[in-house]
Design a protein around this motif. Structure first.
Motif, PDB file in Angstrom:
ATOM      1  N   ALA A  67      -4.487   1.619   9.954  1.00 11.72           N
ATOM      2  CA  ALA A  67      -2.994   1.572   9.324  1.00 11.72           C
ATOM      3  C   ALA A  67      -2.098   1.574  10.687  1.00 11.72           C
ATOM      4  O   ALA A  67      -2.243   2.049  11.733  1.00 11.72           O
ATOM      5  CB  ALA A  67      -2.467   2.709   8.752  1.00 11.72           C
ATOM      6  N   ASN A  68      -0.871   0.759  10.424  1.00 10.19           N
ATOM      7  CA  ASN A  68       0.045   0.660  11.184  1.00 10.19           C
ATOM      8  C   ASN A  68       1.126   1.472  10.677  1.00 10.19           C
ATOM      9  O   ASN A  68       1.918   1.247   9.598  1.00 10.19           O
ATOM     10  CB  ASN A  68       0.641  -0.914  11.199  1.00 10.19           C
ATOM     11  CG  ASN A  68       1.850  -0.919  12.012  1.00 10.19           C
ATOM     12  OD1 ASN A  68       2.524  -0.082  12.549  1.00 10.19           O
ATOM     13  ND2 ASN A  68       2.371  -2.433  12.068  1.00 10.19           N
ATOM     14  N   THR A  69       1.179   2.825  11.317  1.00 11.18           N
ATOM     15  CA  THR A  69       1.848   3.971  10.825  1.00 11.18           C
ATOM     16  C   THR A  69       3.418   3.893  10.802  1.00 11.18           C
ATOM     17  O   THR A  69       4.369   4.351  10.266  1.00 11.18           O
ATOM     18  CB  THR A  69       1.442   5.191  11.494  1.00 11.18           C
ATOM     19  OG1 THR A  69       1.765   5.389  12.685  1.00 11.18           O
ATOM     20  CG2 THR A  69       0.235   5.605  10.951  1.00 11.18           C
ATOM     21  N   VAL A  70       3.812   2.700  11.540  1.00  9.86           N
ATOM     22  CA  VAL A  70       5.425   2.419  11.249  1.00  9.86           C
ATOM     23  C   VAL A  70       5.721   1.755  10.046  1.00  9.86           C
ATOM     24  O   VAL A  70       6.728   2.115   9.399  1.00  9.86           O
ATOM     25  CB  VAL A  70       5.562   1.272  12.576  1.00  9.86           C
ATOM     26  CG1 VAL A  70       7.024   0.812  12.309  1.00  9.86           C
ATOM     27  CG2 VAL A  70       5.356   1.622  13.884  1.00  9.86           C
ATOM     28  N   ILE A  71       4.778   1.018   9.456  1.00 12.05           N
ATOM     29  CA  ILE A  71       5.355   0.294   8.298  1.00 12.05           C
ATOM     30  C   ILE A  71       4.305   0.763   6.961  1.00 12.05           C
ATOM     31  O   ILE A  71       4.454   0.396   5.912  1.00 12.05           O
ATOM     32  CB  ILE A  71       5.375  -1.100   8.335  1.00 12.05           C
ATOM     33  CG1 ILE A  71       4.062  -1.657   8.718  1.00 12.05           C
ATOM     34  CG2 ILE A  71       6.464  -1.369   9.352  1.00 12.05           C
ATOM     35  CD1 ILE A  71       3.975  -3.063   8.477  1.00 12.05           C
ATOM     36  N   GLU A  72       3.074   1.446   7.271  1.00  9.05           N
ATOM     37  CA  GLU A  72       2.323   1.655   6.269  1.00  9.05           C
ATOM     38  C   GLU A  72       1.758   3.331   6.170  1.00  9.05           C
ATOM     39  O   GLU A  72       2.083   3.878   7.156  1.00  9.05           O
ATOM     40  CB  GLU A  72       0.851   0.929   6.330  1.00  9.05           C
ATOM     41  CG  GLU A  72       0.775  -0.462   6.391  1.00  9.05           C
ATOM     42  CD  GLU A  72      -0.299  -1.122   7.030  1.00  9.05           C
ATOM     43  OE1 GLU A  72      -0.818  -1.939   6.251  1.00  9.05           O
ATOM     44  OE2 GLU A  72      -1.037  -0.733   8.021  1.00  9.05           O
ATOM     45  N   ASN A  73       1.631   3.643   5.073  1.00 17.49           N
ATOM     46  CA  ASN A  73       1.208   4.894   4.610  1.00 17.49           C
ATOM     47  C   ASN A  73      -0.428   5.128   4.385  1.00 17.49           C
ATOM     48  O   ASN A  73      -0.698   3.948   4.102  1.00 17.49           O
ATOM     49  CB  ASN A  73       1.670   5.569   3.295  1.00 17.49           C
ATOM     50  CG  ASN A  73       3.213   5.985   3.606  1.00 17.49           C
ATOM     51  OD1 ASN A  73       3.738   6.489   4.332  1.00 17.49           O
ATOM     52  ND2 ASN A  73       3.924   5.432   2.538  1.00 17.49           N
ATOM     53  N   TYR A  74      -1.218   6.118   4.592  1.00 19.50           N
ATOM     54  CA  TYR A  74      -2.449   6.203   4.067  1.00 19.50           C
ATOM     55  C   TYR A  74      -2.852   7.369   3.657  1.00 19.50           C
ATOM     56  O   TYR A  74      -2.141   8.407   3.759  1.00 19.50           O
ATOM     57  CB  TYR A  74      -3.356   5.834   5.229  1.00 19.50           C
ATOM     58  CG  TYR A  74      -3.217   6.950   6.511  1.00 19.50           C
ATOM     59  CD1 TYR A  74      -4.044   7.961   6.583  1.00 19.50           C
ATOM     60  CD2 TYR A  74      -2.565   6.639   7.692  1.00 19.50           C
ATOM     61  CE1 TYR A  74      -4.084   8.965   7.423  1.00 19.50           C
ATOM     62  CE2 TYR A  74      -2.326   7.739   8.565  1.00 19.50           C
ATOM     63  CZ  TYR A  74      -3.129   8.952   8.591  1.00 19.50           C
ATOM     64  OH  TYR A  74      -3.131   9.778   9.595  1.00 19.50           O
ATOM     65  N   ALA A  75      -3.947   7.172   2.786  1.00 20.37           N
ATOM     66  CA  ALA A  75      -4.624   8.266   2.176  1.00 20.37           C
ATOM     67  C   ALA A  75      -6.124   8.481   2.548  1.00 20.37           C
ATOM     68  O   ALA A  75      -6.672   7.256   2.216  1.00 20.37           O
ATOM     69  CB  ALA A  75      -4.068   8.433   0.653  1.00 20.37           C
ATOM     70  N   VAL A  76      -6.640   9.578   2.696  1.00 17.86           N
ATOM     71  CA  VAL A  76      -8.009   9.664   2.971  1.00 17.86           C
ATOM     72  C   VAL A  76      -8.449  10.542   1.721  1.00 17.86           C
ATOM     73  O   VAL A  76      -7.970  11.426   1.444  1.00 17.86           O
ATOM     74  CB  VAL A  76      -8.218  10.679   4.341  1.00 17.86           C
ATOM     75  CG1 VAL A  76      -9.744  10.831   4.368  1.00 17.86           C
ATOM     76  CG2 VAL A  76      -7.650   9.497   5.369  1.00 17.86           C
ATOM     77  N   GLU A  77      -9.770  10.022   1.250  1.00 20.36           N
ATOM     78  CA  GLU A  77     -10.506  10.855   0.227  1.00 20.36           C
ATOM     79  C   GLU A  77     -11.810  10.789   0.507  1.00 20.36           C
ATOM     80  O   GLU A  77     -12.434   9.672   0.593  1.00 20.36           O
ATOM     81  CB  GLU A  77     -10.006   9.726  -1.211  1.00 20.36           C
ATOM     82  CG  GLU A  77     -10.925  10.356  -2.364  1.00 20.36           C
ATOM     83  CD  GLU A  77     -10.704   9.599  -3.628  1.00 20.36           C
ATOM     84  OE1 GLU A  77     -11.251   9.864  -4.566  1.00 20.36           O
ATOM     85  OE2 GLU A  77     -10.419   8.500  -3.259  1.00 20.36           O
ATOM     86  N   LEU A  78     -12.567  11.977   0.392  1.00 23.17           N
ATOM     87  CA  LEU A  78     -14.044  12.036   0.497  1.00 23.17           C
ATOM     88  C   LEU A  78     -14.547  12.063  -0.724  1.00 23.17           C
ATOM     89  O   LEU A  78     -14.093  12.832  -1.583  1.00 23.17           O
ATOM     90  CB  LEU A  78     -14.349  13.538   1.136  1.00 23.17           C
ATOM     91  CG  LEU A  78     -13.542  13.694   2.568  1.00 23.17           C
ATOM     92  CD1 LEU A  78     -13.915  15.405   3.038  1.00 23.17           C
ATOM     93  CD2 LEU A  78     -14.063  12.754   3.409  1.00 23.17           C
ATOM     94  N   LEU A  79     -15.506  11.193  -0.694  1.00 24.54           N
ATOM     95  CA  LEU A  79     -16.343  10.826  -2.072  1.00 24.54           C
ATOM     96  C   LEU A  79     -17.427  11.646  -2.340  1.00 24.54           C
ATOM     97  O   LEU A  79     -18.005  11.555  -3.543  1.00 24.54           O
ATOM     98  CB  LEU A  79     -16.708   9.447  -2.157  1.00 24.54           C
ATOM     99  CG  LEU A  79     -15.491   8.340  -1.719  1.00 24.54           C
ATOM    100  CD1 LEU A  79     -15.897   7.288  -1.991  1.00 24.54           C
ATOM    101  CD2 LEU A  79     -14.467   8.422  -3.073  1.00 24.54           C
ATOM    102  N   ASP A  80     -18.056  12.255  -1.382  1.00 22.35           N
ATOM    103  CA  ASP A  80     -19.333  13.273  -1.508  1.00 22.35           C
ATOM    104  C   ASP A  80     -18.772  14.400  -2.117  1.00 22.35           C
ATOM    105  O   ASP A  80     -18.037  15.138  -1.439  1.00 22.35           O
ATOM    106  CB  ASP A  80     -19.923  13.260  -0.251  1.00 22.35           C
ATOM    107  CG  ASP A  80     -20.713  11.881   0.056  1.00 22.35           C
ATOM    108  OD1 ASP A  80     -20.449  11.514   1.039  1.00 22.35           O
ATOM    109  OD2 ASP A  80     -21.616  11.722  -0.737  1.00 22.35           O
TER     110      ASP A  80
END
Length: 80
Positions: A67-80
């Motif tokens: 992610a380019n954290t200047v212009i983007e948000n991110y979300a992390v999800e564990l699937l297991d």
């Protein structure tokens, strides 16, 4: 461990690709579209089995590359 990282543009950041998608959908006959925001999804398979360590590793990946954290948000999800 499987994980999903979703990266989206921050609100207020112009999204020309999203605007192009709206135009294309409208030309295909889809009505009532007020807007589209595009993003990215990364499915990551990790050898790490500890959820806390996996999340820390994924956050580090996002901060450094995904992610380019200047212009983007991110979300992390564990699937297991």
């Amino acid at each position: 461990m499987k994980a999903r990282v979703t990266v989206t543009l921050k609100s207020g950041v112009l999204d020309p690709q999203g605007q192009a998608i709206v135009g294309s959908l409208t030309s295909l006959g889809f009505e009532g579209i007020n807007g589209v925001r595009q993003g990215k999804v990364f499915d990551v398979n990790l050898a790490e089995t500890d959820p806390d360590k996996a999340k820390a590793l994924l956050n580090d990946m996002c901060e450094k590359l995904l992610a380019n954290t200047v212009i983007e948000n991110y979300a992390v999800e564990l699937l297991d």
